[in-house]
Design an enzyme around this catalytic site. Sequence first.
Site, PDB file in Angstrom:
ATOM      1  CB  SER A  92      -0.962  -0.043   1.193  1.00 39.07           C
ATOM      2  OG  SER A  92      -1.894   1.004   1.131  1.00 39.07           O
ATOM      3  CG  HIS A 195      -5.897  -0.147  -1.274  1.00 39.23           C
ATOM      4  ND1 HIS A 195      -5.044   0.562  -2.093  1.00 39.23           N
ATOM      5  CD2 HIS A 195      -5.284  -0.229  -0.063  1.00 39.23           C
ATOM      6  CE1 HIS A 195      -3.963   0.886  -1.401  1.00 39.23           C
ATOM      7  NE2 HIS A 195      -4.086   0.419  -0.174  1.00 39.23           N
TER       8      HIS A 195
END
Length: 314
Positions: A92, A195
Amino acid sequence: MLVLVAPGQGAQTPGFLAPWLEVPGVADNLRRWSDVAGLDLVHAGTEASEEEIKDTAVAQPLLVAAGLVTAGALLGPLTDLPAKVGAVAGHSVGEITAAVAAGVLTPEDGLAFVRERSQGMAEAAAVTATGMTAVLGGDPEEVAAKLAAHGLTAANNNGGGQIVAAGTLDQLAALKADPPAGARVIGLKVAGAFHTEHMAPGVARLEKLAPTLTVADPRVSYLSNKDGELVSSGAEVLARLVSQVSNPVRWDLCMETLGQLGATAVIELSPAGTLTNLVKRNVKGVATLALKTPADLDKALALVAEHGAGEQQA
């Protein structure tokens, strides 16, 4: 082959950077980058409370800065990284750390990018009450079906039966009340459904910033969260960093690629531990080290000496 990895949001803990301030250059870099990051990185990493560093706009710049100063403490100037490291990867927001380490972005541009990313994601998270929940175990098909039934997205696939579901708080509450058979459901300390489509406004902000940044092709092999593939174009790395904000993180595929590349050692930058634990469980025969404090540097340097090699560049 030595691989350097950088953790994502949720790895931070109060005061984790305090021991690193004793390492020459660390405090100076943190102070210098604070203006670019838009917050006091020294305070955030040493004195800030758990609630303060849970804030997306604080956590993300803090994690990138922490990764970069600990990489520097271990390896020296990042321009020397290809002589010691074969590949880099991040989870991430850790992908930004990896991109800077690989030379795709300068530290200043990396901090500017993560500042915009964190603020955009924080603003997007404020629109609707959303969050994330870890789903551990269970039959993969049943887990997928249960997430779909509750309108949730599999935002992270961390391998070994670890899925992170993301969506509204109501959807997550429904999952907790009706979990997949044989699975444990654990709420995560993050402030939004990262996300997923909920983060689309953050993507729009980064699309405006991206053309103002100078990029270079990675100096070492760079693994992408999108599909675990190696990316050799700096422009493509940046494009993937932008789109990653609203798309799932496939750390499971990154680990598969590490195995295929023949990785023999993995060092995780501070605040370390999450990714090395995943690698231990999913990539057999690989030495791992979580670089948590300066006390770990000697062991890490021994791994660099044993496994480091520059010929594994992209």
